[in-house]
Design a protein around this motif. Structure first.
Motif, PDB file in Angstrom:
ATOM      1  N   GLY A  32      -4.212   9.362  -2.727  1.00  0.00           N
ATOM      2  CA  GLY A  32      -3.587   8.809  -1.530  1.00  0.00           C
ATOM      3  C   GLY A  32      -3.400   9.805  -0.403  1.00  0.00           C
ATOM      4  O   GLY A  32      -3.266   9.418   0.758  1.00  0.00           O
ATOM      5  N   SER A  33      -3.420  11.096  -0.728  1.00  0.00           N
ATOM      6  CA  SER A  33      -3.258  12.099   0.328  1.00  0.00           C
ATOM      7  C   SER A  33      -4.567  12.421   1.036  1.00  0.00           C
ATOM      8  O   SER A  33      -4.573  13.136   2.034  1.00  0.00           O
ATOM      9  N   HIS A  34      -5.677  11.877   0.531  1.00  0.00           N
ATOM     10  CA  HIS A  34      -6.982  12.109   1.161  1.00  0.00           C
ATOM     11  C   HIS A  34      -7.789  10.828   1.284  1.00  0.00           C
ATOM     12  O   HIS A  34      -9.018  10.860   1.342  1.00  0.00           O
ATOM     13  N   THR A  35      -7.107   9.687   1.319  1.00  0.00           N
ATOM     14  CA  THR A  35      -7.774   8.396   1.487  1.00  0.00           C
ATOM     15  C   THR A  35      -7.116   7.676   2.654  1.00  0.00           C
ATOM     16  O   THR A  35      -5.909   7.422   2.626  1.00  0.00           O
ATOM     17  N   PHE A  36      -7.918   7.401   3.671  1.00  0.00           N
ATOM     18  CA  PHE A  36      -7.376   6.781   4.878  1.00  0.00           C
ATOM     19  C   PHE A  36      -8.297   5.685   5.409  1.00  0.00           C
ATOM     20  O   PHE A  36      -9.339   5.973   5.982  1.00  0.00           O
ATOM     21  N   PRO A  37      -7.911   4.414   5.225  1.00  0.00           N
ATOM     22  CA  PRO A  37      -8.608   3.350   5.924  1.00  0.00           C
ATOM     23  C   PRO A  37      -8.186   3.387   7.395  1.00  0.00           C
ATOM     24  O   PRO A  37      -7.003   3.499   7.703  1.00  0.00           O
ATOM     25  N   SER A  38      -9.147   3.326   8.290  1.00  0.00           N
ATOM     26  CA  SER A  38      -8.830   3.272   9.720  1.00  0.00           C
ATOM     27  C   SER A  38      -9.523   2.062  10.327  1.00  0.00           C
ATOM     28  O   SER A  38     -10.450   1.500   9.740  1.00  0.00           O
ATOM     29  N   PHE A  39      -9.056   1.662  11.496  1.00  0.00           N
ATOM     30  CA  PHE A  39      -9.689   0.533  12.177  1.00  0.00           C
ATOM     31  C   PHE A  39      -9.751   0.822  13.668  1.00  0.00           C
ATOM     32  O   PHE A  39      -8.887   1.496  14.228  1.00  0.00           O
ATOM     33  N   SER A  40     -10.802   0.325  14.296  1.00  0.00           N
ATOM     34  CA  SER A  40     -10.972   0.539  15.733  1.00  0.00           C
ATOM     35  C   SER A  40     -11.432  -0.755  16.388  1.00  0.00           C
ATOM     36  O   SER A  40     -12.074  -1.597  15.758  1.00  0.00           O
ATOM     37  N   ASN A 176     -10.039 -10.475  25.075  1.00  0.00           N
ATOM     38  CA  ASN A 176      -9.674  -9.324  25.907  1.00  0.00           C
ATOM     39  C   ASN A 176      -9.396  -8.078  25.060  1.00  0.00           C
ATOM     40  O   ASN A 176      -9.849  -6.988  25.388  1.00  0.00           O
ATOM     41  N   VAL A 177      -8.631  -8.274  23.994  1.00  0.00           N
ATOM     42  CA  VAL A 177      -8.538  -7.236  22.969  1.00  0.00           C
ATOM     43  C   VAL A 177      -9.584  -7.624  21.941  1.00  0.00           C
ATOM     44  O   VAL A 177      -9.574  -8.736  21.422  1.00  0.00           O
ATOM     45  N   GLY A 178     -10.522  -6.739  21.686  1.00  0.00           N
ATOM     46  CA  GLY A 178     -11.719  -7.078  20.908  1.00  0.00           C
ATOM     47  C   GLY A 178     -11.450  -7.790  19.600  1.00  0.00           C
ATOM     48  O   GLY A 178     -10.560  -7.403  18.840  1.00  0.00           O
ATOM     49  N   ASP A 179     -12.247  -8.819  19.349  1.00  0.00           N
ATOM     50  CA  ASP A 179     -12.170  -9.549  18.088  1.00  0.00           C
ATOM     51  C   ASP A 179     -12.869  -8.765  16.982  1.00  0.00           C
ATOM     52  O   ASP A 179     -12.462  -8.806  15.827  1.00  0.00           O
ATOM     53  N   ASP A 180     -13.932  -8.041  17.332  1.00  0.00           N
ATOM     54  CA  ASP A 180     -14.642  -7.225  16.346  1.00  0.00           C
ATOM     55  C   ASP A 180     -13.827  -5.969  16.045  1.00  0.00           C
ATOM     56  O   ASP A 180     -13.483  -5.211  16.953  1.00  0.00           O
ATOM     57  N   VAL A 181     -13.544  -5.779  14.777  1.00  0.00           N
ATOM     58  CA  VAL A 181     -12.793  -4.608  14.335  1.00  0.00           C
ATOM     59  C   VAL A 181     -13.659  -3.842  13.341  1.00  0.00           C
ATOM     60  O   VAL A 181     -14.128  -4.399  12.351  1.00  0.00           O
ATOM     61  N   THR A 182     -13.869  -2.567  13.634  1.00  0.00           N
ATOM     62  CA  THR A 182     -14.609  -1.709  12.704  1.00  0.00           C
ATOM     63  C   THR A 182     -13.620  -1.053  11.759  1.00  0.00           C
ATOM     64  O   THR A 182     -12.672  -0.403  12.194  1.00  0.00           O
ATOM     65  N   ILE A 183     -13.836  -1.269  10.471  1.00  0.00           N
ATOM     66  CA  ILE A 183     -13.001  -0.642   9.445  1.00  0.00           C
ATOM     67  C   ILE A 183     -13.814   0.503   8.843  1.00  0.00           C
ATOM     68  O   ILE A 183     -14.957   0.316   8.426  1.00  0.00           O
ATOM     69  N   THR A 184     -13.212   1.670   8.814  1.00  0.00           N
ATOM     70  CA  THR A 184     -13.844   2.844   8.220  1.00  0.00           C
ATOM     71  C   THR A 184     -12.898   3.416   7.175  1.00  0.00           C
ATOM     72  O   THR A 184     -11.703   3.547   7.429  1.00  0.00           O
ATOM     73  N   VAL A 185     -13.444   3.716   6.012  1.00  0.00           N
ATOM     74  CA  VAL A 185     -12.619   4.237   4.935  1.00  0.00           C
ATOM     75  C   VAL A 185     -13.133   5.618   4.521  1.00  0.00           C
ATOM     76  O   VAL A 185     -14.308   5.773   4.193  1.00  0.00           O
ATOM     77  N   ALA A 186     -12.259   6.600   4.572  1.00  0.00           N
ATOM     78  CA  ALA A 186     -12.511   7.913   3.976  1.00  0.00           C
ATOM     79  C   ALA A 186     -11.762   7.920   2.655  1.00  0.00           C
ATOM     80  O   ALA A 186     -10.551   7.673   2.636  1.00  0.00           O
ATOM     81  N   ILE A 187     -12.465   8.172   1.571  1.00  0.00           N
ATOM     82  CA  ILE A 187     -11.843   8.035   0.247  1.00  0.00           C
ATOM     83  C   ILE A 187     -12.149   9.237  -0.630  1.00  0.00           C
ATOM     84  O   ILE A 187     -13.253   9.765  -0.597  1.00  0.00           O
ATOM     85  N   GLU A 188     -11.131   9.664  -1.374  1.00  0.00           N
ATOM     86  CA  GLU A 188     -11.321  10.627  -2.442  1.00  0.00           C
ATOM     87  C   GLU A 188     -10.611  10.075  -3.668  1.00  0.00           C
ATOM     88  O   GLU A 188      -9.514   9.514  -3.559  1.00  0.00           O
ATOM     89  N   ALA A 189     -11.257  10.192  -4.829  1.00  0.00           N
ATOM     90  CA  ALA A 189     -10.697   9.671  -6.068  1.00  0.00           C
ATOM     91  C   ALA A 189     -10.977  10.663  -7.188  1.00  0.00           C
ATOM     92  O   ALA A 189     -12.068  11.240  -7.264  1.00  0.00           O
ATOM     93  N   ILE A 190      -9.999  10.864  -8.048  1.00  0.00           N
ATOM     94  CA  ILE A 190     -10.065  11.882  -9.097  1.00  0.00           C
ATOM     95  C   ILE A 190     -10.127  11.216 -10.466  1.00  0.00           C
ATOM     96  O   ILE A 190      -9.390  10.268 -10.758  1.00  0.00           O
ATOM     97  N   LYS A 191     -11.039  11.723 -11.306  1.00  0.00           N
ATOM     98  CA  LYS A 191     -11.240  11.130 -12.634  1.00  0.00           C
ATOM     99  C   LYS A 191      -9.967  11.215 -13.465  1.00  0.00           C
ATOM    100  O   LYS A 191      -9.294  12.246 -13.501  1.00  0.00           O
ATOM    101  N   ASN A 192      -9.651  10.102 -14.143  1.00  0.00           N
ATOM    102  CA  ASN A 192      -8.454  10.043 -15.004  1.00  0.00           C
ATOM    103  C   ASN A 192      -8.623  10.936 -16.215  1.00  0.00           C
ATOM    104  O   ASN A 192      -9.662  11.180 -16.694  1.00  0.00           O
TER     105      ASN A 192
END
Length: 192
Positions: A32-40, A176-192
């Motif tokens: 969670g400290s290196h995973t960030f979904p963003s939207f534009s 006027n405020v765009g209907d199209d939203v780009t979702i970008t995900v930066a993800i890091e996951a560690i093996k259990n």
């Protein structure tokens, strides 16, 4: 007869040793400290606004040999971070994210597509505000290697997709405020 039994046992053991070892699916927990979904999105045609969510949990499953995988992500919608506290509250209102009624969004994969050894696309179901739609995340970067500090097997990836916010009952002020939203995900996951 004893000699035949010994010979049969030796052949079975030899065949078992020569058979390829099948890898099992491995599960990785989202860092969670290196995973960030963003939207534009376009703001009045003046600029592209970029915001993110600060709290994400979930798992990634990867079977390298079978070239299959699964992604299960939950986003805390109340952790939206626009860079401006007043707007963080505004965007959580019923016209947009409605976090009082829908505090989380989820993505659950239905198929991970590979090109060689690397995943290139993840088909799945995105749920926002109780509305579920199929989306495809295009994987733009993927690496699977030991984490240099934790010394554990780690996955790192970036992926993106475009949705229409109006399809998730969040279309106020469109177009006027765009209907199209780009979702970008930066993800890091560690093996259990």
């Amino acid at each position: 007869m004893n000699r035949i039994a010994k010979l049969s046992a030796a052949l079975i053991i030899s065949a078992a040793a020569a058979a390829p070892v099948l890898a099992a699916p491995e599960t990785y927990t989202i860092d969670g400290s290196h995973t960030f979904p963003s939207f534009s999105y376009s703001h009045l045609g003046l600029s592209t606004q970029i915001s993110k969510f600060d709290k994400t949990t979930g798992t990634v499953t990867l079977d390298k040999e079978a070239k299959t995988g699964a992604v299960d992500i939950t986003i805390d919608m109340k952790s939206v971070n626009t860079g401006y506290g007043t707007f963080d509250e505004h965007i959580q209102d019923t016209d947009f994210l409605d976090t009082a009624s829908h505090p989380t969004a989820t993505f659950k994969s239905t198929k991970v597509r590979f090109d060689g050894d690397k995943p290139v696309a993840i088909d799945g179901e995105l749920t926002i505000k109780g509305v579920t739609k199929p989306v495809t995340l295009q994987v733009t970067h993927f690496v699977n290697k030991p984490h240099p500090m934790m010394k554990k097997d780690t996955i790192g990836a970036n992926a993106t997709t475009v949705i229409k916010r109006s399809e998730f009952n969040a279309g106020k002020y469109a177009p006027n405020v765009g209907d199209d939203v780009t979702i970008t995900v930066a993800i890091e996951a560690i093996k259990n």
